[in-house]
Design a protein around this motif. Structure first.
Motif, PDB file in Angstrom:
ATOM      1  N   ASP A 121       0.879  -1.166   0.000  1.00  0.00           N
ATOM      2  CA  ASP A 121       0.000   0.000   0.000  1.00  0.00           C
ATOM      3  C   ASP A 121       0.919   1.219   0.000  1.00  0.00           C
ATOM      4  OD1 ASP A 121      -2.356  -1.497   0.144  1.00  0.00           O
ATOM      5  OD2 ASP A 121      -2.182  -1.680   2.327  1.00  0.00           O
ATOM      6  N   VAL A 122       0.825   2.011  -1.053  1.00  0.00           N
ATOM      7  CA  VAL A 122       1.763   3.111  -1.248  1.00  0.00           C
ATOM      8  C   VAL A 122       1.030   4.441  -1.132  1.00  0.00           C
ATOM      9  CG1 VAL A 122       3.405   4.142  -2.860  1.00  0.00           C
ATOM     10  CG2 VAL A 122       3.183   1.652  -2.756  1.00  0.00           C
ATOM     11  N   ARG A 123       1.586   5.297  -0.293  1.00  0.00           N
ATOM     12  CA  ARG A 123       1.025   6.640  -0.110  1.00  0.00           C
ATOM     13  C   ARG A 123       1.899   7.633  -0.866  1.00  0.00           C
ATOM     14  NH1 ARG A 123       1.118   4.190   4.610  1.00  0.00           N
ATOM     15  NH2 ARG A 123       2.846   5.405   5.435  1.00  0.00           N
ATOM     16  N   VAL A 124       1.232   8.547  -1.577  1.00  0.00           N
ATOM     17  CA  VAL A 124       1.942   9.527  -2.398  1.00  0.00           C
ATOM     18  C   VAL A 124       1.610  10.931  -1.888  1.00  0.00           C
ATOM     19  CG1 VAL A 124       2.282  10.436  -4.728  1.00  0.00           C
ATOM     20  CG2 VAL A 124       1.807   7.987  -4.392  1.00  0.00           C
ATOM     21  N   TYR A 125       2.650  11.695  -1.652  1.00  0.00           N
ATOM     22  CA  TYR A 125       2.496  13.086  -1.204  1.00  0.00           C
ATOM     23  C   TYR A 125       3.089  13.999  -2.272  1.00  0.00           C
ATOM     24  CZ  TYR A 125       1.926  10.877   3.354  1.00  0.00           C
ATOM     25  OH  TYR A 125       1.495  10.099   4.392  1.00  0.00           O
ATOM     26  N   GLY A 126       2.550  15.201  -2.365  1.00  0.00           N
ATOM     27  CA  GLY A 126       3.074  16.139  -3.347  1.00  0.00           C
ATOM     28  C   GLY A 126       2.693  17.570  -3.016  1.00  0.00           C
ATOM     29  N   ARG A 127       3.071  18.440  -3.903  1.00  0.00           N
ATOM     30  CA  ARG A 127       2.800  19.872  -3.754  1.00  0.00           C
ATOM     31  C   ARG A 127       1.282  20.092  -3.729  1.00  0.00           C
ATOM     32  NH1 ARG A 127       3.669  24.958  -7.588  1.00  0.00           N
ATOM     33  NH2 ARG A 127       2.393  23.727  -8.989  1.00  0.00           N
ATOM     34  N   ALA A 128       0.835  21.018  -2.892  1.00  0.00           N
ATOM     35  CA  ALA A 128      -0.601  21.282  -2.751  1.00  0.00           C
ATOM     36  C   ALA A 128      -1.235  21.643  -4.093  1.00  0.00           C
ATOM     37  CB  ALA A 128      -0.830  22.401  -1.732  1.00  0.00           C
ATOM     38  N   ASP A 129      -0.534  22.445  -4.894  1.00  0.00           N
ATOM     39  CA  ASP A 129      -1.081  22.851  -6.199  1.00  0.00           C
ATOM     40  C   ASP A 129      -1.162  21.698  -7.194  1.00  0.00           C
ATOM     41  OD1 ASP A 129      -1.271  25.383  -5.170  1.00  0.00           O
ATOM     42  OD2 ASP A 129       0.383  26.235  -6.322  1.00  0.00           O
TER      43      ASP A 129
END
Length: 193
Positions: A121-129
Motif C-alpha cells: 500500500d503506497v502513499r503519495v504526497y506532493g505539492r498542494a497545487d
C-alpha cells in the motif's frame, strides 16, 4: 737665578702645560665629537632603514588585507549570483507547463515505485497545487493513494509501511543533486574569465 726668573719659568711652564692640556682636550673633544657624529649618522641610517622596513611591511600587510577583502567580496558576489540563478531555476520549476509537469511527475513516481514491493500500500504526497494532477496520475497505479501535501516545488514523496521505505523524488531533491553535482561547472560558465 732670581726669584722672578724662577716664577717666570714656572709660569711659562704652567702656561705651556695648560696649553698642552687645552690642545689635548680640544683634540680629544674633536675626536669625541667626530665619533658622536659618526654614531649619530649610523643611528639615523639604522632608523631610516628600520622605518623603511616597517613601511614596506605595513604596505604589504595592507595590500594583503585589501586583496583578501576583495577576494571575499568577489566570492560573496558569486554566491549571490548563484543563489539568484538557483532561485530562478526554482521559479521555472514551479511554473512548468502542465504537460511537462505531468510527464516529470509520472517519471519521478515510476522511479520511486520501483523501490516498493508488489502489493504494498503506497502513499503519495506532493505539492498542494499538484493535488488534482497527482490524483489523476495515481489512478493508473494499483495500491497507490494520494495521502496529502508535501512542501516542495513539485514531484512526489512516496512511502509504504510494508516496505518501511520513504522515497523523496521531489523536484527539490533532484535539483539539489543536480546542483551539487554540477556546481563547479555552473560556476565556471557563469564566471568565465
Amino acid at each position: 737665578m732670581s726669584l722672578e726668573t724662577v716664577v717666570e719659568d714656572i709660569r711659562e711652564e704652567a702656561h705651556a702645560r695648560a696649553e698642552d692640556i687645552r690642545a689635548e682636550g680640544e683634540s680629544r673633544a674633536e675626536e669625541i665629537e667626530a665619533a658622536a657624529e659618526d654614531d649619530a649618522d649610523d643611528i639615523v641610517e639604522s632608523a631610516k632603514a628600520e622605518a623603511e622596513r616597517e613601511i614596506a611591511q605595513l604596505r604589504e600587510q595592507r595590500l594583503s588585507s585589501a586583496k583578501l577583502e576583495a577576494k571575499q567580496e568577489r566570492l560573496e558576489a558569486r554566491r549571490d549570483v548563484l543563489e539568484e540563478v538557483r532561485a530562478a531555476v526554482e521559479d521555472e520549476l514551479v511554473d512548468l507547463p502542465a504537460d511537462t509537469r505531468e510527464e516529470l511527475t509520472r517519471t519521478l513516481l515510476d522511479a520511486a515505485g520501483a523501490e516498493f514491493d508488489e502489493g504494498d500500500d503506497v502513499r503519495v504526497y506532493g505539492r498542494a497545487d499538484d493535488a488534482d494532477l497527482l490524483s489523476s496520475i495515481i489512478e493508473d497505479y494499483d495500491g497507490y493513494e494520494h495521502a496529502g501535501e508535501y512542501e516542495c516545488l513539485g514531484g512526489v514523496v512516496v512511502e509504504s509501511d510494508q516496505s518501511r521505505l520513504r522515497v523523496n523524488n521531489t523536484f527539490d531533491s533532484v535539483l539539489e543533486d543536480v546542483w551539487e553535482s554540477n556546481l563547479r561547472e555552473i560556476s565556471n560558465k557563469l564566471f568565465e574569465q
